[in-house]
Design a protein around this motif. Structure first.
Motif, PDB file in Angstrom:
ATOM      1  N   ARG A 103       0.721  -1.229   0.129  1.00  0.00           N
ATOM      2  CA  ARG A 103      -0.146   0.037   0.009  1.00  0.00           C
ATOM      3  C   ARG A 103       0.674   1.125  -0.031  1.00  0.00           C
ATOM      4  NH1 ARG A 103      -2.851  -2.922   3.638  1.00  0.00           N
ATOM      5  NH2 ARG A 103      -2.291  -1.562   5.650  1.00  0.00           N
ATOM      6  N   ARG A 104       1.977   1.009   0.612  1.00  0.00           N
ATOM      7  CA  ARG A 104       2.926   2.344   0.843  1.00  0.00           C
ATOM      8  C   ARG A 104       3.461   2.733  -0.556  1.00  0.00           C
ATOM      9  NH1 ARG A 104       6.556   0.656   4.511  1.00  0.00           N
ATOM     10  NH2 ARG A 104       5.133   0.933   5.981  1.00  0.00           N
ATOM     11  N   LEU A 105       3.813   1.635  -1.427  1.00  0.00           N
ATOM     12  CA  LEU A 105       4.254   1.717  -2.962  1.00  0.00           C
ATOM     13  C   LEU A 105       3.214   2.334  -3.798  1.00  0.00           C
ATOM     14  CD1 LEU A 105       6.431  -1.479  -3.321  1.00  0.00           C
ATOM     15  CD2 LEU A 105       7.294   0.811  -3.088  1.00  0.00           C
ATOM     16  N   LEU A 106       2.090   1.700  -3.452  1.00  0.00           N
ATOM     17  CA  LEU A 106       0.962   2.221  -4.322  1.00  0.00           C
ATOM     18  C   LEU A 106       0.520   3.411  -3.803  1.00  0.00           C
ATOM     19  CD1 LEU A 106      -1.039  -1.062  -5.014  1.00  0.00           C
ATOM     20  CD2 LEU A 106       0.399   0.153  -6.322  1.00  0.00           C
ATOM     21  N   GLY A 107       0.813   4.093  -2.729  1.00  0.00           N
ATOM     22  CA  GLY A 107       0.426   5.344  -1.954  1.00  0.00           C
ATOM     23  C   GLY A 107       0.684   6.533  -3.007  1.00  0.00           C
ATOM     24  N   ALA A 108       1.844   6.215  -3.737  1.00  0.00           N
ATOM     25  CA  ALA A 108       2.338   7.661  -4.549  1.00  0.00           C
ATOM     26  C   ALA A 108       1.346   7.936  -5.538  1.00  0.00           C
ATOM     27  CB  ALA A 108       3.519   7.028  -5.347  1.00  0.00           C
ATOM     28  N   VAL A 109       0.328   7.051  -6.056  1.00  0.00           N
ATOM     29  CA  VAL A 109      -0.852   7.380  -7.017  1.00  0.00           C
ATOM     30  C   VAL A 109      -1.864   7.797  -6.161  1.00  0.00           C
ATOM     31  CG1 VAL A 109      -2.355   6.361  -8.653  1.00  0.00           C
ATOM     32  CG2 VAL A 109       0.216   5.667  -8.371  1.00  0.00           C
ATOM     33  N   ALA A 110      -2.174   8.949  -5.883  1.00  0.00           N
ATOM     34  CA  ALA A 110      -3.164   9.615  -5.244  1.00  0.00           C
ATOM     35  C   ALA A 110      -4.385   9.159  -5.820  1.00  0.00           C
ATOM     36  CB  ALA A 110      -3.146  11.138  -5.291  1.00  0.00           C
ATOM     37  N   PRO A 111      -5.605   8.796  -5.051  1.00  0.00           N
ATOM     38  CA  PRO A 111      -6.843   8.728  -5.294  1.00  0.00           C
ATOM     39  C   PRO A 111      -7.669   9.936  -5.958  1.00  0.00           C
ATOM     40  CG  PRO A 111      -6.994   8.538  -3.051  1.00  0.00           C
ATOM     41  CD  PRO A 111      -5.417   8.913  -3.586  1.00  0.00           C
ATOM     42  N   PRO A 112      -8.358   9.681  -6.936  1.00  0.00           N
ATOM     43  CA  PRO A 112      -9.162  10.792  -7.725  1.00  0.00           C
ATOM     44  C   PRO A 112      -9.627  11.652  -6.612  1.00  0.00           C
ATOM     45  CG  PRO A 112     -10.047   8.654  -8.171  1.00  0.00           C
ATOM     46  CD  PRO A 112      -9.120   8.463  -7.307  1.00  0.00           C
ATOM     47  N   THR A 113      -9.678  12.864  -6.740  1.00  0.00           N
ATOM     48  CA  THR A 113     -10.377  13.965  -5.961  1.00  0.00           C
ATOM     49  C   THR A 113     -11.269  14.734  -6.524  1.00  0.00           C
ATOM     50  OG1 THR A 113      -8.687  15.560  -6.101  1.00  0.00           O
ATOM     51  CG2 THR A 113      -8.286  13.938  -4.237  1.00  0.00           C
ATOM     52  N   ARG A 114     -12.131  15.350  -5.746  1.00  0.00           N
ATOM     53  CA  ARG A 114     -13.168  16.065  -6.720  1.00  0.00           C
ATOM     54  C   ARG A 114     -12.447  17.373  -7.051  1.00  0.00           C
ATOM     55  NH1 ARG A 114     -17.812  17.968  -2.627  1.00  0.00           N
ATOM     56  NH2 ARG A 114     -18.387  18.995  -4.652  1.00  0.00           N
ATOM     57  N   PRO A 115     -12.664  17.965  -8.228  1.00  0.00           N
ATOM     58  CA  PRO A 115     -12.035  19.022  -9.144  1.00  0.00           C
ATOM     59  C   PRO A 115     -12.326  20.245  -8.086  1.00  0.00           C
ATOM     60  CG  PRO A 115     -14.068  18.386 -10.310  1.00  0.00           C
ATOM     61  CD  PRO A 115     -13.809  17.410  -8.905  1.00  0.00           C
ATOM     62  N   ASP A 116     -11.319  21.155  -7.962  1.00  0.00           N
ATOM     63  CA  ASP A 116     -11.511  22.565  -7.279  1.00  0.00           C
ATOM     64  C   ASP A 116     -12.188  23.371  -8.123  1.00  0.00           C
ATOM     65  OD1 ASP A 116      -9.447  22.973  -9.185  1.00  0.00           O
ATOM     66  OD2 ASP A 116      -7.953  23.650  -7.696  1.00  0.00           O
ATOM     67  N   LYS A 117     -12.105  24.787  -7.579  1.00  0.00           N
ATOM     68  CA  LYS A 117     -13.108  25.700  -8.442  1.00  0.00           C
ATOM     69  C   LYS A 117     -12.584  25.925  -9.756  1.00  0.00           C
ATOM     70  CE  LYS A 117     -15.002  30.124  -7.586  1.00  0.00           C
ATOM     71  NZ  LYS A 117     -15.019  31.223  -6.503  1.00  0.00           N
ATOM     72  N   GLN A 118     -11.196  25.938 -10.005  1.00  0.00           N
ATOM     73  CA  GLN A 118     -10.583  26.220 -11.119  1.00  0.00           C
ATOM     74  C   GLN A 118     -10.723  25.141 -12.162  1.00  0.00           C
ATOM     75  OE1 GLN A 118      -6.529  26.928 -10.905  1.00  0.00           O
ATOM     76  NE2 GLN A 118      -6.041  27.612 -12.918  1.00  0.00           N
ATOM     77  N   ALA A 119     -10.674  23.966 -11.873  1.00  0.00           N
ATOM     78  CA  ALA A 119     -10.927  22.706 -12.518  1.00  0.00           C
ATOM     79  C   ALA A 119     -12.254  22.546 -13.049  1.00  0.00           C
ATOM     80  CB  ALA A 119     -10.555  21.319 -11.840  1.00  0.00           C
ATOM     81  N   ARG A 121     -14.449  25.245 -13.496  1.00  0.00           N
ATOM     82  CA  ARG A 121     -14.570  26.241 -14.680  1.00  0.00           C
ATOM     83  C   ARG A 121     -13.825  25.739 -15.762  1.00  0.00           C
ATOM     84  NH1 ARG A 121     -13.219  31.788 -11.247  1.00  0.00           N
ATOM     85  NH2 ARG A 121     -15.072  31.968 -10.205  1.00  0.00           N
ATOM     86  N   GLU A 122     -12.681  25.014 -15.696  1.00  0.00           N
ATOM     87  CA  GLU A 122     -12.156  24.485 -17.102  1.00  0.00           C
ATOM     88  C   GLU A 122     -13.057  23.570 -17.759  1.00  0.00           C
ATOM     89  OE1 GLU A 122      -9.753  24.379 -20.018  1.00  0.00           O
ATOM     90  OE2 GLU A 122      -9.699  25.928 -18.289  1.00  0.00           O
ATOM     91  N   LEU A 123     -13.595  22.691 -16.958  1.00  0.00           N
ATOM     92  CA  LEU A 123     -14.694  21.441 -17.250  1.00  0.00           C
ATOM     93  C   LEU A 123     -15.797  22.196 -17.909  1.00  0.00           C
ATOM     94  CD1 LEU A 123     -14.393  18.883 -14.477  1.00  0.00           C
ATOM     95  CD2 LEU A 123     -13.632  18.578 -16.785  1.00  0.00           C
ATOM     96  N   ARG A 124     -16.298  23.038 -17.614  1.00  0.00           N
ATOM     97  CA  ARG A 124     -17.462  23.854 -17.965  1.00  0.00           C
ATOM     98  C   ARG A 124     -17.292  24.390 -19.280  1.00  0.00           C
ATOM     99  NH1 ARG A 124     -18.745  26.141 -12.583  1.00  0.00           N
ATOM    100  NH2 ARG A 124     -20.083  24.877 -11.702  1.00  0.00           N
ATOM    101  N   ARG A 125     -16.010  25.243 -19.371  1.00  0.00           N
ATOM    102  CA  ARG A 125     -15.598  25.695 -20.778  1.00  0.00           C
ATOM    103  C   ARG A 125     -15.441  24.692 -21.675  1.00  0.00           C
ATOM    104  NH1 ARG A 125     -10.927  28.251 -18.097  1.00  0.00           N
ATOM    105  NH2 ARG A 125     -11.959  29.877 -16.629  1.00  0.00           N
ATOM    106  N   LEU A 126     -14.940  23.512 -21.646  1.00  0.00           N
ATOM    107  CA  LEU A 126     -14.575  22.364 -22.281  1.00  0.00           C
ATOM    108  C   LEU A 126     -16.199  21.940 -22.707  1.00  0.00           C
ATOM    109  CD1 LEU A 126     -11.795  20.097 -21.282  1.00  0.00           C
ATOM    110  CD2 LEU A 126     -12.732  20.206 -23.493  1.00  0.00           C
ATOM    111  N   LYS A 127     -16.740  21.403 -21.785  1.00  0.00           N
ATOM    112  CA  LYS A 127     -18.290  21.104 -22.094  1.00  0.00           C
ATOM    113  C   LYS A 127     -19.106  22.213 -23.142  1.00  0.00           C
ATOM    114  CE  LYS A 127     -18.930  17.990 -18.286  1.00  0.00           C
ATOM    115  NZ  LYS A 127     -19.652  17.855 -17.012  1.00  0.00           N
ATOM    116  N   ASP A 128     -18.866  23.358 -22.835  1.00  0.00           N
ATOM    117  CA  ASP A 128     -19.718  24.249 -23.631  1.00  0.00           C
ATOM    118  C   ASP A 128     -19.109  24.366 -25.037  1.00  0.00           C
ATOM    119  OD1 ASP A 128     -21.359  24.892 -21.515  1.00  0.00           O
ATOM    120  OD2 ASP A 128     -20.198  26.795 -20.814  1.00  0.00           O
ATOM    121  N   SER A 129     -18.086  24.313 -25.349  1.00  0.00           N
ATOM    122  CA  SER A 129     -17.362  24.181 -26.604  1.00  0.00           C
ATOM    123  C   SER A 129     -17.739  23.359 -27.324  1.00  0.00           C
ATOM    124  CB  SER A 129     -15.827  24.615 -26.317  1.00  0.00           C
ATOM    125  OG  SER A 129     -15.217  23.348 -26.118  1.00  0.00           O
ATOM    126  N   MET A 130     -18.168  22.120 -26.864  1.00  0.00           N
ATOM    127  CA  MET A 130     -18.296  21.049 -27.812  1.00  0.00           C
ATOM    128  C   MET A 130     -19.662  21.099 -28.342  1.00  0.00           C
ATOM    129  SD  MET A 130     -17.127  17.790 -25.359  1.00  0.00           S
ATOM    130  CE  MET A 130     -15.732  17.115 -25.737  1.00  0.00           C
TER     131      MET A 130
END
Length: 130
Positions: A103-119, A121-130
């Motif tokens: 687990r310590r070796l695999l701990g270097a790969v962080a589990p997915p987290t919720r996107p912060d405010k900046q991320a 906004r970036e996702l919204r821009r990406l979705k709106d451009s499609m």
């Protein structure tokens, strides 16, 4: 005046709580009901009486313990006293240590987290451009 001799048998949920495998007796009962505890290779119920010499397999999260009951008590005491209630098998301790290292070796790969405010906004821009 009641005698101070140790009991001959103790409920499984009470012993697991007293041995500090679980923080509360209720959590110990839930684990037993959920099939996370085996007594002498068979299923267990919270009211099952434990005796000195019994073998328990306990699954707690990602940790797996195989312990032999050395002493019985119905009172939760300090950790040093609780550790004297059981003996973990050498194979169980080695397997837990190997899993911890893995687990310590695999701990270097962080589990997915919720996107912060900046991320977001970036996702919204990406979705709106499609």
């Amino acid at each position: 005046m009641p005698s101070a001799s140790p009991p001959n048998e103790v409920r499984a949920d009470v012993w697991l709580w007293a041995a500090r495998f679980f923080k509360t007796r209720g959590l110990a009962k839930q684990a037993i009901d959920g099939g996370k505890v085996e007594l002498n290779g068979h299923g267990c119920k919270p009211a099952k009486m434990l005796h000195v010499g019994d073998t328990l397999r306990i699954v707690r999260g990602e940790e797996r313990f195989e312990v032999e009951v050395l002493a019985l008590t119905e009172q939760r005491g300090p950790a040093s006293v609780a550790q004297a209630l059981y003996r973990e098998s050498a194979a169980s301790a080695a397997a837990r240590e190997a899993a911890r290292a893995q687990r310590r070796l695999l701990g270097a790969v962080a589990p997915p987290t919720r996107p912060d405010k900046q991320a977001r906004r970036e996702l919204r821009r990406l979705k709106d451009s499609m």
